[in-house]
Design a protein around this motif. Sequence first.
Motif, PDB file in Angstrom:
ATOM      1  N   ARG A 287       0.853  -1.110   0.021  1.00  0.00           N
ATOM      2  CA  ARG A 287       0.126  -0.041   0.014  1.00  0.00           C
ATOM      3  C   ARG A 287       0.822   1.207   0.080  1.00  0.00           C
ATOM      4  NH1 ARG A 287      -2.962  -2.967   3.961  1.00  0.00           N
ATOM      5  NH2 ARG A 287      -1.688  -1.604   5.707  1.00  0.00           N
ATOM      6  N   TRP A 288       1.858   1.312   0.849  1.00  0.00           N
ATOM      7  CA  TRP A 288       2.750   2.390   1.003  1.00  0.00           C
ATOM      8  C   TRP A 288       3.409   2.764  -0.392  1.00  0.00           C
ATOM      9  CZ3 TRP A 288       2.296   6.457   4.269  1.00  0.00           C
ATOM     10  CH2 TRP A 288       1.347   6.227   5.469  1.00  0.00           C
ATOM     11  N   SER A 289       3.859   1.426  -0.956  1.00  0.00           N
ATOM     12  CA  SER A 289       4.726   1.769  -2.314  1.00  0.00           C
ATOM     13  C   SER A 289       3.781   2.352  -3.349  1.00  0.00           C
ATOM     14  CB  SER A 289       5.334   0.400  -2.726  1.00  0.00           C
ATOM     15  OG  SER A 289       6.021   0.003  -1.877  1.00  0.00           O
ATOM     16  N   ALA A 290       2.437   2.087  -3.244  1.00  0.00           N
ATOM     17  CA  ALA A 290       1.649   2.519  -4.337  1.00  0.00           C
ATOM     18  C   ALA A 290       1.339   4.155  -4.095  1.00  0.00           C
ATOM     19  CB  ALA A 290       0.122   1.795  -4.425  1.00  0.00           C
ATOM     20  N   ALA A 291       1.097   4.522  -2.898  1.00  0.00           N
ATOM     21  CA  ALA A 291       0.947   5.797  -2.377  1.00  0.00           C
ATOM     22  C   ALA A 291       1.944   6.659  -2.641  1.00  0.00           C
ATOM     23  CB  ALA A 291       0.701   5.823  -0.987  1.00  0.00           C
ATOM     24  N   LEU A 292       3.260   6.144  -2.463  1.00  0.00           N
ATOM     25  CA  LEU A 292       4.538   6.848  -2.716  1.00  0.00           C
ATOM     26  C   LEU A 292       4.636   7.358  -4.256  1.00  0.00           C
ATOM     27  CD1 LEU A 292       7.089   7.934  -1.341  1.00  0.00           C
ATOM     28  CD2 LEU A 292       8.196   5.765  -1.694  1.00  0.00           C
ATOM     29  N   ALA A 293       4.139   6.472  -5.141  1.00  0.00           N
ATOM     30  CA  ALA A 293       4.491   6.780  -6.522  1.00  0.00           C
ATOM     31  C   ALA A 293       3.620   7.978  -7.037  1.00  0.00           C
ATOM     32  CB  ALA A 293       4.003   5.466  -7.469  1.00  0.00           C
ATOM     33  N   LEU A 294       2.435   8.374  -6.269  1.00  0.00           N
ATOM     34  CA  LEU A 294       1.669   9.372  -6.746  1.00  0.00           C
ATOM     35  C   LEU A 294       2.275  10.734  -6.355  1.00  0.00           C
ATOM     36  CD1 LEU A 294      -1.741   8.256  -5.196  1.00  0.00           C
ATOM     37  CD2 LEU A 294      -1.242   8.216  -7.401  1.00  0.00           C
ATOM     38  N   VAL A 295       3.370  10.766  -5.261  1.00  0.00           N
ATOM     39  CA  VAL A 295       3.793  12.040  -5.090  1.00  0.00           C
ATOM     40  C   VAL A 295       4.532  12.530  -6.041  1.00  0.00           C
ATOM     41  CG1 VAL A 295       5.158  13.266  -3.285  1.00  0.00           C
ATOM     42  CG2 VAL A 295       3.659  11.364  -2.593  1.00  0.00           C
ATOM     43  N   PRO A 296       5.778  11.972  -6.788  1.00  0.00           N
ATOM     44  CA  PRO A 296       6.528  12.677  -7.976  1.00  0.00           C
ATOM     45  C   PRO A 296       5.792  12.728  -9.156  1.00  0.00           C
ATOM     46  CG  PRO A 296       7.280  10.217  -7.439  1.00  0.00           C
ATOM     47  CD  PRO A 296       6.239  10.676  -6.301  1.00  0.00           C
ATOM     48  N   LEU A 297       4.706  11.964  -9.179  1.00  0.00           N
ATOM     49  CA  LEU A 297       3.783  12.360 -10.548  1.00  0.00           C
ATOM     50  C   LEU A 297       3.082  13.674 -10.439  1.00  0.00           C
ATOM     51  CD1 LEU A 297       2.035   8.827 -10.984  1.00  0.00           C
ATOM     52  CD2 LEU A 297       3.524  10.056 -12.555  1.00  0.00           C
ATOM     53  N   VAL A 298       2.498  13.959  -9.232  1.00  0.00           N
ATOM     54  CA  VAL A 298       1.834  15.164  -8.842  1.00  0.00           C
ATOM     55  C   VAL A 298       2.883  16.344  -9.188  1.00  0.00           C
ATOM     56  CG1 VAL A 298       0.526  16.688  -7.119  1.00  0.00           C
ATOM     57  CG2 VAL A 298       0.003  14.047  -7.598  1.00  0.00           C
ATOM     58  N   LEU A 299       4.062  16.258  -8.397  1.00  0.00           N
ATOM     59  CA  LEU A 299       5.002  17.327  -8.526  1.00  0.00           C
ATOM     60  C   LEU A 299       5.356  17.630  -9.892  1.00  0.00           C
ATOM     61  CD1 LEU A 299       7.628  16.757  -5.525  1.00  0.00           C
ATOM     62  CD2 LEU A 299       5.958  18.609  -5.757  1.00  0.00           C
ATOM     63  N   ALA A 300       5.822  16.506 -10.695  1.00  0.00           N
ATOM     64  CA  ALA A 300       6.058  16.721 -12.128  1.00  0.00           C
ATOM     65  C   ALA A 300       5.039  17.707 -12.702  1.00  0.00           C
ATOM     66  CB  ALA A 300       6.153  15.175 -12.847  1.00  0.00           C
ATOM     67  N   ALA A 301       3.828  17.262 -12.621  1.00  0.00           N
ATOM     68  CA  ALA A 301       2.812  17.944 -12.997  1.00  0.00           C
ATOM     69  C   ALA A 301       2.794  19.420 -12.708  1.00  0.00           C
ATOM     70  CB  ALA A 301       1.312  17.325 -12.898  1.00  0.00           C
ATOM     71  N   LEU A 302       2.833  19.815 -11.595  1.00  0.00           N
ATOM     72  CA  LEU A 302       3.095  21.188 -11.097  1.00  0.00           C
ATOM     73  C   LEU A 302       4.201  21.829 -11.577  1.00  0.00           C
ATOM     74  CD1 LEU A 302       2.128  20.417  -7.263  1.00  0.00           C
ATOM     75  CD2 LEU A 302       0.717  21.515  -9.171  1.00  0.00           C
ATOM     76  N   VAL A 303       5.320  21.250 -11.740  1.00  0.00           N
ATOM     77  CA  VAL A 303       6.653  21.574 -12.419  1.00  0.00           C
ATOM     78  C   VAL A 303       6.150  22.304 -13.906  1.00  0.00           C
ATOM     79  CG1 VAL A 303       8.984  21.353 -13.192  1.00  0.00           C
ATOM     80  CG2 VAL A 303       8.257  20.759 -10.657  1.00  0.00           C
ATOM     81  N   ILE A 304       5.685  21.270 -14.329  1.00  0.00           N
ATOM     82  CA  ILE A 304       5.494  21.416 -15.990  1.00  0.00           C
ATOM     83  C   ILE A 304       4.039  22.641 -15.963  1.00  0.00           C
ATOM     84  CG2 ILE A 304       4.044  20.534 -18.086  1.00  0.00           C
ATOM     85  CD1 ILE A 304       5.276  17.774 -17.227  1.00  0.00           C
ATOM     86  N   ALA A 305       3.228  22.814 -15.072  1.00  0.00           N
ATOM     87  CA  ALA A 305       2.571  23.786 -14.971  1.00  0.00           C
ATOM     88  C   ALA A 305       2.967  25.013 -14.884  1.00  0.00           C
ATOM     89  CB  ALA A 305       1.299  23.676 -14.223  1.00  0.00           C
ATOM     90  N   GLY A 306       4.227  25.313 -14.107  1.00  0.00           N
ATOM     91  CA  GLY A 306       4.935  26.374 -13.900  1.00  0.00           C
ATOM     92  C   GLY A 306       4.073  27.003 -12.947  1.00  0.00           C
ATOM     93  N   VAL A 307       3.750  26.402 -11.594  1.00  0.00           N
ATOM     94  CA  VAL A 307       3.159  27.146 -10.690  1.00  0.00           C
ATOM     95  C   VAL A 307       4.335  28.126  -9.886  1.00  0.00           C
ATOM     96  CG1 VAL A 307       1.554  25.254 -10.143  1.00  0.00           C
ATOM     97  CG2 VAL A 307       4.016  25.324  -8.912  1.00  0.00           C
ATOM     98  N   PRO A 308       3.608  29.248  -9.409  1.00  0.00           N
ATOM     99  CA  PRO A 308       4.355  30.173  -8.664  1.00  0.00           C
ATOM    100  C   PRO A 308       5.090  29.690  -7.340  1.00  0.00           C
ATOM    101  CG  PRO A 308       2.293  30.808  -8.196  1.00  0.00           C
ATOM    102  CD  PRO A 308       2.201  29.650  -9.394  1.00  0.00           C
TER     103      PRO A 308
END
Length: 409
Positions: A287-308
Motif C-alpha cells: 500500500r505504501w509503495s503505491a501511495a508513494l508513486a503518486l507524489v513525484p507524479l503530482v510534483l512533475a505535473a506542477l513543475v510542468i504547469a509552472g506554478v509560482p
Amino acid sequence: MHAGTRHYALVTAAYWSFTLTDGALRMLVLLHFYRLGYSPFTLAFLFLLYEAAGVVANLVGGWLATRFGIARMLAVGLATQITGFLLLSALSPDWTAALSVAWVVVAQGICGVAKDLTKTASKSAIKLTAGSASGRLFKWVAFFTGSKNAMKGVGFFLGGLLLQAVGFQHALWAMAALLALVLAGVVAFVPPLMGKSKASTSARELFAKNRGINALAAARVLLFGARDVWFVVGVPVFLYASGWTFTMVGGFLAAWTIGYGAVQALAPAIVRRSDDGLSREVPAARRWSAALALVPLVLAALVIAGVPHLEWVVVAGLAVFGVAFAVNSSVHSYLILAYAGSEKAAEDVGFYYAANALGRFLGTLLSGLLYQGFGLTGALAGSAAMLLACWGVTLALPLRHPTALQPAS
C-alpha cells in the motif's frame, strides 16, 4: 543493563557517529564542487564509485561479518572511512580538473566501501541482539533506522555549515578525528566475536536466498533508486540555483532527513502488527509503495504547469514524499530481518543491502543524466516510473516465513 541491549546501544552509537560524518561528506563534496562549476552529471559521477563500491562491500561484508565477527567488520568500516577522509583532504586546487575528479571518485569509492561494511555489520547486530520476538525486532529496527537517518540529516547540515565556516580540508580532518575516537570505543567495548558463525563456502551458497529476500531486494533497488534519482543532485542543485545558500540547502536536507528518520522510528505505531510478523506488514509495504508513486507524479505535473514559488512547492512535495518513503523503508528494513535466517543473518542482510546500494547507484546516475537533460521534471518522472515498478515487485512478497519456503534456485 542486559548484555544484548548493551551491545545494541553500543553498535547504534557507533553507527550514529559514522552516519553523522557520512551525511556531512555528501554535502561537502556536492556543494564544494558545484561551487567550482561542475555540471550536474559530473557531480553525479563523483558519487558513482561510492555507490557502486557498496554493492560489492555489502556482499563481501556480510560474508566477512559471519566469518570473523560483526565487531571486527564494524572496526574495519570505521578505519576505511577515516582513510577515505584523509585521501579526500589531500586534494589540491592546483590539480587539473580530470585529476581532481579521478581523485575524488577513488576517495569516494573508499568511503562507499566503509559505509556499507559498517551498515551491514550494524544491522546484522540487531538480528542477534533482539532475539526471536518479532515485536521487539520491528521496534529495534525502526528505532535504529530512524535515528540513523536523523543523524544523517544533522550531518547534511553539519556539512554545509563546516564548508562555509572552515572550508573543505579542515572539515574532513575534524571528521576523521571524531571517527578515530569512535573506532577506539568499538575496539574496547564491543565483543569481537559477536555474530561469528560458519560462512558460506561458495558463491552459489552465498546467492541462494529465499524468495522473500530476493523479491525484497528487487523492491529495494527500485525504492532507493526512486529516491536518489531526484534527491542526490536534482533537489540540492535546484535549490542552490534558486538562490539558497550552502547552509540553507544543507539545513533543509537536514530537516527533511531528520523528519524522515523520526517517521521511520514511529513506523511500528503506524503499521499494524500481526502475530506472525508478515500477514499485515507485507500488505502495508504494498500500500505504501503505491501511495508513494503518486507524489513525484503530482510534483512533475506542477513543475510542468509552472506554478509560482516553485522551490517551496518542491520543498512541500519532498516533505510528503519523505513521510511515505520513511514508512516504506522502515517496513522493508524489518522484513529483511524477518525473512533472514538466524545462522547467516549477516550474509542475508549484506545481500539485501547490496541491492540497496545498487538502487542508490542507479538513482545517482539517473539523477545527473535526467536533471541535466530534462531538468527537475525528468528526475521526478524517473522517480515515479521506478516507484510504480517497486509496487509491482512487492506483489511477489510472500506472506509466510522462510522456514516454510524453499530456497530460490
